[in-house]
Motif scaffolding. Structure first.
Motif, PDB file in Angstrom:
ATOM      1  N   GLU A  97      55.421 -17.007  24.723  1.00 56.51           N
ATOM      2  CA  GLU A  97      56.867 -16.928  24.498  1.00 56.51           C
ATOM      3  C   GLU A  97      57.376 -15.527  24.751  1.00 56.51           C
ATOM      4  N   ARG A  98      58.553 -15.458  25.336  1.00 58.66           N
ATOM      5  CA  ARG A  98      59.189 -14.179  25.647  1.00 58.66           C
ATOM      6  C   ARG A  98      59.632 -13.455  24.375  1.00 58.66           C
ATOM      7  N   GLY A  99      59.989 -14.229  23.355  1.00 55.37           N
ATOM      8  CA  GLY A  99      60.545 -13.620  22.143  1.00 55.37           C
ATOM      9  C   GLY A  99      61.973 -13.178  22.403  1.00 55.37           C
ATOM     10  N   GLY A 100      62.444 -12.174  21.706  1.00 58.17           N
ATOM     11  CA  GLY A 100      63.832 -11.693  21.874  1.00 58.17           C
ATOM     12  C   GLY A 100      64.063 -11.090  23.249  1.00 58.17           C
ATOM     13  N   ALA A 101      65.315 -10.846  23.557  1.00 61.56           N
ATOM     14  CA  ALA A 101      65.675 -10.282  24.868  1.00 61.56           C
ATOM     15  C   ALA A 101      65.104  -8.875  25.014  1.00 61.56           C
ATOM     16  N   GLU A 102      64.607  -8.587  26.198  1.00 61.37           N
ATOM     17  CA  GLU A 102      64.026  -7.276  26.476  1.00 61.37           C
ATOM     18  C   GLU A 102      65.122  -6.208  26.532  1.00 61.37           C
ATOM     19  N   VAL A 103      64.728  -5.003  26.212  1.00 63.58           N
ATOM     20  CA  VAL A 103      65.645  -3.859  26.292  1.00 63.58           C
ATOM     21  C   VAL A 103      64.967  -2.805  27.163  1.00 63.58           C
ATOM     22  N   GLY A 117      52.971 -13.861  30.418  1.00 64.20           N
ATOM     23  CA  GLY A 117      51.597 -13.556  30.035  1.00 64.20           C
ATOM     24  C   GLY A 117      51.441 -12.134  29.532  1.00 64.20           C
ATOM     25  N   SER A 118      52.486 -11.335  29.700  1.00 63.75           N
ATOM     26  CA  SER A 118      52.397  -9.938  29.257  1.00 63.75           C
ATOM     27  C   SER A 118      52.279  -9.865  27.737  1.00 63.75           C
ATOM     28  N   VAL A 119      51.646  -8.796  27.268  1.00 63.50           N
ATOM     29  CA  VAL A 119      51.688  -8.477  25.838  1.00 63.50           C
ATOM     30  C   VAL A 119      53.047  -7.837  25.549  1.00 63.50           C
ATOM     31  N   ALA A 120      53.397  -7.806  24.278  1.00 68.57           N
ATOM     32  CA  ALA A 120      54.606  -7.099  23.839  1.00 68.57           C
ATOM     33  C   ALA A 120      54.366  -5.598  23.930  1.00 68.57           C
ATOM     34  N   THR A 121      55.438  -4.838  23.892  1.00 67.64           N
ATOM     35  CA  THR A 121      55.269  -3.398  23.689  1.00 67.64           C
ATOM     36  C   THR A 121      54.951  -3.196  22.202  1.00 67.64           C
ATOM     37  N   LYS A 122      54.491  -2.030  21.834  1.00 66.72           N
ATOM     38  CA  LYS A 122      54.307  -1.747  20.401  1.00 66.72           C
ATOM     39  C   LYS A 122      55.681  -1.728  19.745  1.00 66.72           C
ATOM     40  N   ASP A 123      55.714  -1.790  18.429  1.00 67.89           N
ATOM     41  CA  ASP A 123      56.991  -1.783  17.704  1.00 67.89           C
ATOM     42  C   ASP A 123      57.809  -0.561  18.118  1.00 67.89           C
ATOM     43  N   GLY A 124      59.086  -0.783  18.387  1.00 70.68           N
ATOM     44  CA  GLY A 124      59.932   0.342  18.797  1.00 70.68           C
ATOM     45  C   GLY A 124      59.876   0.613  20.281  1.00 70.68           C
ATOM     46  N   GLY A 125      59.009  -0.090  21.015  1.00 73.73           N
ATOM     47  CA  GLY A 125      58.961   0.046  22.469  1.00 73.73           C
ATOM     48  C   GLY A 125      58.131   1.228  22.926  1.00 73.73           C
ATOM     49  N   ILE A 126      58.052   1.383  24.234  1.00 68.23           N
ATOM     50  CA  ILE A 126      57.340   2.530  24.787  1.00 68.23           C
ATOM     51  C   ILE A 126      58.317   3.350  25.633  1.00 68.23           C
ATOM     52  N   GLU A 127      58.034   4.613  25.737  1.00 76.98           N
ATOM     53  CA  GLU A 127      58.819   5.490  26.602  1.00 76.98           C
ATOM     54  C   GLU A 127      57.844   6.448  27.266  1.00 76.98           C
ATOM     55  N   CYS A 183      57.127 -10.317  23.498  1.00 71.04           N
ATOM     56  CA  CYS A 183      56.408 -11.540  23.880  1.00 71.04           C
ATOM     57  C   CYS A 183      55.170 -11.793  23.016  1.00 71.04           C
ATOM     58  N   LYS A 184      54.766 -13.039  23.011  1.00 71.91           N
ATOM     59  CA  LYS A 184      53.651 -13.447  22.156  1.00 71.91           C
ATOM     60  C   LYS A 184      52.866 -14.580  22.812  1.00 71.91           C
ATOM     61  N   GLN A 185      51.544 -14.471  22.744  1.00 66.46           N
ATOM     62  CA  GLN A 185      50.659 -15.522  23.258  1.00 66.46           C
ATOM     63  C   GLN A 185      50.157 -16.340  22.072  1.00 66.46           C
ATOM     64  N   PHE A 186      50.278 -17.665  22.154  1.00 67.72           N
ATOM     65  CA  PHE A 186      49.794 -18.550  21.081  1.00 67.72           C
ATOM     66  C   PHE A 186      48.523 -19.247  21.546  1.00 67.72           C
ATOM     67  N   LYS A 187      47.960 -20.059  20.626  1.00 72.49           N
ATOM     68  CA  LYS A 187      46.819 -20.894  21.023  1.00 72.49           C
ATOM     69  C   LYS A 187      47.286 -21.977  21.990  1.00 72.49           C
ATOM     70  N   ASP A 188      46.378 -22.491  22.792  1.00 67.97           N
ATOM     71  CA  ASP A 188      46.719 -23.589  23.689  1.00 67.97           C
ATOM     72  C   ASP A 188      47.274 -24.776  22.900  1.00 67.97           C
ATOM     73  N   VAL A 189      48.178 -25.494  23.528  1.00 63.17           N
ATOM     74  CA  VAL A 189      48.753 -26.673  22.861  1.00 63.17           C
ATOM     75  C   VAL A 189      48.645 -27.899  23.783  1.00 63.17           C
ATOM     76  N   LYS A 190      48.770 -29.064  23.162  1.00 60.31           N
ATOM     77  CA  LYS A 190      48.714 -30.312  23.926  1.00 60.31           C
ATOM     78  C   LYS A 190      49.999 -30.516  24.706  1.00 60.31           C
ATOM     79  N   SER A 191      49.865 -30.901  25.945  1.00 61.66           N
ATOM     80  CA  SER A 191      51.032 -31.315  26.719  1.00 61.66           C
ATOM     81  C   SER A 191      50.587 -32.442  27.658  1.00 61.66           C
TER      82      SER A 191
END
Lengths: 463, 463
Positions: free
Chosen positions: A89-95, A114-124, A248-256
């Motif tokens: 999931e993308r999660g909230g809108a990117e900044v 598939g990307s990982v999130a940035t750390k809290d507060g983002g990266i610069e 963004c966040k990666q979860f466990k595989d799900v049924k589809s």
């Protein structure tokens, strides 16, 4: 005289068959254009459901909707094929922003799938611009460590096939992060795979392979206008910092599920022809071109056969694959089950290049089968279908490949495809009803010919 | 051995020529796609100037702008050719409504080009729906007198060429009013020439011929959605009244211009090749597809020749015709002057079918010349240009027709053309940059081939 009679008989018979084929194609095209269903299906899929990323609630809704619609067609069988899919999931809108001497400038980015999130507060960090993965080695750890790598190789504009231009760039998106992190990069920003200059960032899959989760770095796409702006700023001030935050966040595989429907063949029920597209899409737009169009066109193939009163000799199956975008699990599962059951697939056709005016097909098959296809070209001429070439077919049907099957991909006009691909403007309004319907009719026509004449079985070579 | 040597020489020579042609086409396409000017010109024409109806201030601006741009290209000659054009104005926005039992419903209409205004306060009358002009005779004066005739024959959706579908309907628009007034109709409303269901009314030319001004009745187009709504309402209540008000006005003819520029031929300066589109447009949109696209593509042909370093043997002339939409005065004037001067035109190419992906050309020429064109087909294959057929060419170049000249029209993909044609949504955003540029390159390639190889002079038949 006897020879002459046979010749006469043969030419009358061939003439009769050609005439029947011409009539069937005319009926298929007319029905699609006057009384088509594909556009209404796409309207629902796009506007009532929307983006359908694997594992999402919308993907599940799309499975239920298309299954129900196939059931209404009076096919012989409709079923779901379970498949485990990744869920990201993308999660909230990117900044994102660029820190210049004259202030902070907001930038348009999106997380790559598939990307990982940035750390809290983002990266610069400072930015190092490259034209591709090869540049990393030349620059070395010294120049990359602690920085954001900015991949800025544009699509080659003078290639006529925009897919070829895409193929020449997409390694930056898919492998850019896993390569850059080897040199100590803290994040990557990739120029969107778009030939147009605009403000839409285009997502798409990326992979870290066996890199441990804690070592992964975040990867984003930047719009083409944004990429040009950033590049110019870096020329002015190479110390310019770029910052971004992603959730963004990666979860466990799900049924589809893959969604499947079929008309049983009247003469050769064990010879299976499939036609399909992928039901999942990226999350930014509503997935109308990629690949809502292919889904509804594939469904329409079976409906047009019924509507024109054609009863197939072989089993014609529509397969709506799940998870083409970030895993191909649906395509792999379908091929796996087919193999387990010992099913004989003779022809597979995929539509996954947008709902634009169809130009023809690309084939992955033997020379004998390709020669047969070429003998059908004249039938397609009234519909301005002229492109019949050897080449790739489709990602979802690829796992079915063996030395018997004919694989094919619909090839629509490709000029506008990457204006919308994986971006927030891949929406219903960008699909023209007639172009979509012509594609469905073109697919139906080829499926009809393969059903009627079968494929050419290669002669066994003596060992 | 001698024969063999000659054969070898010939095949080497032909091979060399083919190779040079391949290279030139590649250079033309690459330059158009990477370093093209057509899109920027169209941006100005559409967004800075806008709709350019003959006789309007915008049409005059377009003349000055394109002349100035051609002058920047360093052509050998650039000039204006004076032409008297009709001047018609829409006046204020049209108002229309349908009076139903449940109230007044606003309708989307526009005046057809050339229509008279309604009387002050508008007209209101019962409506008689017909499928075409032939229906008038069957109904007779009894059923038509005092009513508004509503022409509602839709474009035939299952024709692959939308131009063919247009041809099957446009008599309603052009001649609907002059025929209906013979039966005492007080006005006409014509279903828009549009294959899509939407709310845009599409204008276009209509004529009264020799009907006295005081006997003329107002003629409007109604959107396709509006036409369906009105038709359904008439089925419910045949006494439904329709009202509309239009403010249009016809002025005296005014001076305007064709815009012409040329590169003088190095070997055969007296053999003239022209390439053109029309500078005027309807007033509702900004005329991007019709025919801003053809104008900038034609200008681009000469620029691409210069940019790729090709020096033509023959004189290559770009002609931007004035008044194609409602008079064809520019095309007629150009041919008249050419005849007066005894100019020898060998090839004329028009682009007036929208800025969509080019598919090929339609030719109006001798069999010998068509055979030559067919020998060039392979050169175009890498660019997916496949359509080379005999047929019409273009309205503006039509008056040049004789038994020597080759006339041709660019044939882009036609599926979306009538979504925009003559309507408020014929705007710059509906043109794709690459599609426009591919069209310009395709035109340049054909002009190059006709310049290099000339036309085939027909053998004189002995009398």
């Amino acid at each position: 005289m006897k020879k002459l009679s046979i010749l006469l008989f043969l030419s009358v018979a061939i003439g009769f068959a050609q005439n029947a084929d011409e009539k069937q194609l005319k009926s298929v095209y007319s029905t699609s254009l006057i009384n088509g269903q594909s556009y209404a299906w796409l309207d629902h899929l796009s506007n009532e459901i929307g983006g359908r990323l694997s594992g999402s609630a919308n993907a599940a809704k799309a499975v239920q909707y298309t299954k129900a619609e196939l059931e209404k067609l009076g096919l012989d069988n409709v079923w779901l094929q379970e498949v485990l899919v990744p869920k990201w999931e993308r999660g909230g809108a990117e900044v994102a922003y660029m820190q210049t001497n004259s202030g902070k400038i907001d930038m348009q980015i999106c997380a790559l799938g598939g990307s990982v999130a940035t750390k809290d507060g983002g990266i610069e960090a400072e930015v190092i611009e490259v034209k591709g993965i090869d540049d990393l080695k030349l620059l070395g750890k010294d120049k990359i460590q602690g920085k954001i790598v900015f991949y800025n190789r544009p699509m080659q504009a003078d290639l006529i096939s925009t897919f070829e231009a895409y193929g020449g760039c997409v390694d930056q998106r898919y492998a850019g992060a896993k390569e850059a992190l080897k040199y100590g990069a803290v994040g990557v920003v990739v120029r969107s795979m778009n030939l147009r200059m605009d403000d839409y960032p285009h997502t798409g899959s990326m992979g870290y392979e066996d890199v441990a989760v804690e070592d992964r770095i975040p990867a984003a796409a930047i719009s083409t206008n944004g990429a040009e702006l950033l590049s110019k700023q870096l020329q002015k001030d190479p110390k310019t910092k770029f910052g971004f935050t992603m959730y963004c966040k990666q979860f466990k595989d799900v049924k589809s599920h893959n969604v499947i429907g079929e008309i049983t063949g009247s003469e050769f029920p064990n010879e299976i022809i499939i036609v399909g597209g992928h039901l999942d899409s990226w999350d930014l737009g509503d997935g109308s071109h990629d690949d809502g169009a292919g889904v509804v066109q594939s469904m329409e193939v079976l409906r047009l056969m019924k509507e024109t009163g054609y009863k197939p000799k072989r089993t014609i199956r529509v397969v709506l694959f799940m998870n083409e975008e970030n895993g191909l699990r649906g395509g792999k599962k379908y091929a796996e089950i087919a193999k387990e059951k010992g099913e004989k697939h003779v022809f597979a056709l995929e539509s996954d290049a947008g709902g634009f005016t169809p130009r023809g097909f690309s084939f992955d098959c033997s020379d004998e089968n390709f020669a047969q296809v070429e003998s059908w070209k004249a039938l397609f001429k009234p519909y301005l279908i002229h492109y019949f070439e050897k080449g790739g077919s489709g990602a979802d049907i690829g796992p079915l490949k063996d030395d018997q099957i004919v694989l094919a991909g619909l090839r629509p006009d490709s000029q506008r495809y990457f204006d919308h691909h994986h971006a927030a403007n891949d929406t219903f309004d960008a699909v023209n009803k007639r172009e979509l319907e012509l594609g469905a009719a073109t697919m139906t026509s080829l499926v009809y010919l393969f059903d009627k004449y079968g494929t050419v079985t290669p002669k066994k070579i003596k060992g």
